[in-house]
Write an enzyme that holds these catalytic residues in place. Sequence first.
Site, mmCIF file in Angstrom:
data_model
loop_
_atom_site.group_PDB
_atom_site.id
_atom_site.type_symbol
_atom_site.label_atom_id
_atom_site.label_comp_id
_atom_site.label_asym_id
_atom_site.label_seq_id
_atom_site.Cartn_x
_atom_site.Cartn_y
_atom_site.Cartn_z
ATOM 1 N N GLU A 103 -17.007 0.685 24.737
ATOM 2 C CA GLU A 103 -17.045 -0.596 24.108
ATOM 3 C C GLU A 103 -16.121 -0.866 23.060
ATOM 4 O OE1 GLU A 103 -19.689 2.044 23.963
ATOM 5 O OE2 GLU A 103 -20.830 1.320 25.416
ATOM 6 N N TYR A 115 -6.636 -1.661 26.751
ATOM 7 C CA TYR A 115 -7.532 -1.163 27.852
ATOM 8 C C TYR A 115 -7.352 -2.218 28.927
ATOM 9 C CZ TYR A 115 -10.200 1.242 23.995
ATOM 10 O OH TYR A 115 -10.476 1.909 23.036
HETATM 11 C C1 LIG Z 1 -5.556 0.836 19.781
HETATM 12 C C2 LIG Z 1 -4.705 1.959 19.679
HETATM 13 C C3 LIG Z 1 -5.434 3.215 19.821
HETATM 14 C C4 LIG Z 1 -3.423 1.619 20.283
HETATM 15 O O1 LIG Z 1 -2.797 2.725 20.284
HETATM 16 P P1 LIG Z 1 -0.997 2.580 20.480
HETATM 17 O O2 LIG Z 1 -0.335 3.927 20.598
HETATM 18 O O3 LIG Z 1 -0.550 1.900 19.256
HETATM 19 O O4 LIG Z 1 -1.070 1.624 21.733
HETATM 20 P P2 LIG Z 1 0.115 1.466 22.774
HETATM 21 O O5 LIG Z 1 1.541 1.683 22.018
HETATM 22 O O6 LIG Z 1 0.029 2.353 23.789
HETATM 23 O O7 LIG Z 1 -0.055 0.033 23.240
HETATM 24 C C5 LIG Z 1 -0.444 -0.470 24.475
HETATM 25 C C6 LIG Z 1 -0.704 -1.944 24.373
HETATM 26 O O8 LIG Z 1 -1.755 -2.322 23.594
HETATM 27 C C7 LIG Z 1 -1.559 -3.563 22.961
HETATM 28 N N1 LIG Z 1 -1.408 -3.328 21.647
HETATM 29 C C8 LIG Z 1 -1.170 -2.358 20.877
HETATM 30 N N2 LIG Z 1 -1.070 -2.437 19.581
HETATM 31 C C9 LIG Z 1 -1.260 -3.734 19.263
HETATM 32 C C10 LIG Z 1 -1.185 -4.446 18.522
HETATM 33 N N3 LIG Z 1 -1.017 -4.263 17.128
HETATM 34 N N4 LIG Z 1 -1.208 -5.778 18.600
HETATM 35 C C11 LIG Z 1 -1.122 -6.416 20.025
HETATM 36 N N5 LIG Z 1 -1.230 -5.724 20.855
HETATM 37 C C12 LIG Z 1 -1.344 -4.288 20.628
HETATM 38 C C13 LIG Z 1 -0.194 -3.800 23.798
HETATM 39 O O9 LIG Z 1 -0.590 -4.655 24.883
HETATM 40 C C14 LIG Z 1 0.340 -2.688 24.205
HETATM 41 O O10 LIG Z 1 1.370 -2.666 24.983
HETATM 42 P P3 LIG Z 1 2.711 -3.135 24.702
HETATM 43 O O11 LIG Z 1 3.279 -2.465 23.741
HETATM 44 O O12 LIG Z 1 3.762 -3.025 26.057
HETATM 45 O O13 LIG Z 1 2.984 -4.688 24.511
HETATM 46 C C15 LIG Z 1 -4.241 1.914 17.865
HETATM 47 O O14 LIG Z 1 -3.757 0.713 17.758
HETATM 48 C C16 LIG Z 1 -5.288 2.404 16.945
HETATM 49 O O15 LIG Z 1 -5.251 3.493 16.652
HETATM 50 N N6 LIG Z 1 -5.999 1.434 16.506
HETATM 51 C C17 LIG Z 1 -7.218 1.722 15.421
HETATM 52 C C18 LIG Z 1 -8.302 2.636 15.989
HETATM 53 C C19 LIG Z 1 -8.939 1.603 17.277
HETATM 54 O O16 LIG Z 1 -9.192 0.395 17.046
HETATM 55 N N7 LIG Z 1 -9.477 2.276 18.448
HETATM 56 C C20 LIG Z 1 -9.866 1.610 19.512
HETATM 57 C C21 LIG Z 1 -11.323 1.232 19.055
HETATM 58 S S1 LIG Z 1 -12.048 2.792 19.613
#
Ligand SMILES: CC(C)(COP(=O)(O)OP(=O)(O)OC[C@H]1O[C@@H](n2cnc3c(N)ncnc32)[C@H](O)[C@@H]1OP(=O)(O)O)[C@@H](O)C(=O)NCCC(=O)NCCS
Length: 144
Positions: A103, A115
């Site tokens: 979720e 995701y």
């Molecule tokens: C969600 C989260 C885990 C993603 O981790 P990350 O290591 O930054 O993600 P990635 O670098 O692997 O990015 C993968 C894809 O996600 C998307 N993405 C990641 N950060 C983004 C941002 N700030 N804005 C838009 N898209 C984003 C993009 O599609 C990205 O692909 P791209 O870089 O080729 O465009 C991180 O942003 C986070 O810790 N967020 C806070 C906690 C959270 O919301 N967790 C999820 C809910 S449980």
Amino acid sequence: MIVRNVEPDDIYTVIDLEYQNFEYPYPPEIINFLFESYRDTFLVVEKDMDIIGFVIGIIQKKEGHILVIAIRDDYKRRGIGTILMKKLIEVYQKKGITKLKLEVRISNVAAISMYKNLGFKITNRLKHYYENGEDGLLLRRDKI
Ligand SMILES: CC(C)(COP(=O)(O)OP(=O)(O)OC[C@H]1O[C@@H](n2cnc3c(N)ncnc32)[C@H](O)[C@@H]1OP(=O)(O)O)[C@@H](O)C(=O)NCCC(=O)NCCS
């Protein structure tokens, strides 16, 4: 950088990351419970002796349920979340679990995008799912 199973010494940093990343974090006792009960599907990313990210999955009725993933702010958007998710999917596959669900808040565009890139599809909208009344989305991934 390595991705590995969580160890007792990591828990303090995991809790810290949880509080940094979420307005309504899982309390420490829940993180501890997940550590005790689901260590196989609780992974951390270690870099230079520091924990910079984690993901926690559980298994319910032969289905993988991903509860939370977070990456430290200064390491976000470098592909680490994707690596962590792929590793967890691999762990599930080794256990014969191919159906996954999670979720996410409807406002969490970063996570939703990550995701979707990983093959998850939105299957339901969860009305007022979160503490502040925000809707959630249920996402599923059924393929190997
Ligand atoms: C969600 C989260 C885990 C993603 O981790 P990350 O290591 O930054 O993600 P990635 O670098 O692997 O990015 C993968 C894809 O996600 C998307 N993405 C990641 N950060 C983004 C941002 N700030 N804005 C838009 N898209 C984003 C993009 O599609 C990205 O692909 P791209 O870089 O080729 O465009 C991180 O942003 C986070 O810790 N967020 C806070 C906690 C959270 O919301 N967790 C999820 C809910 S449980």
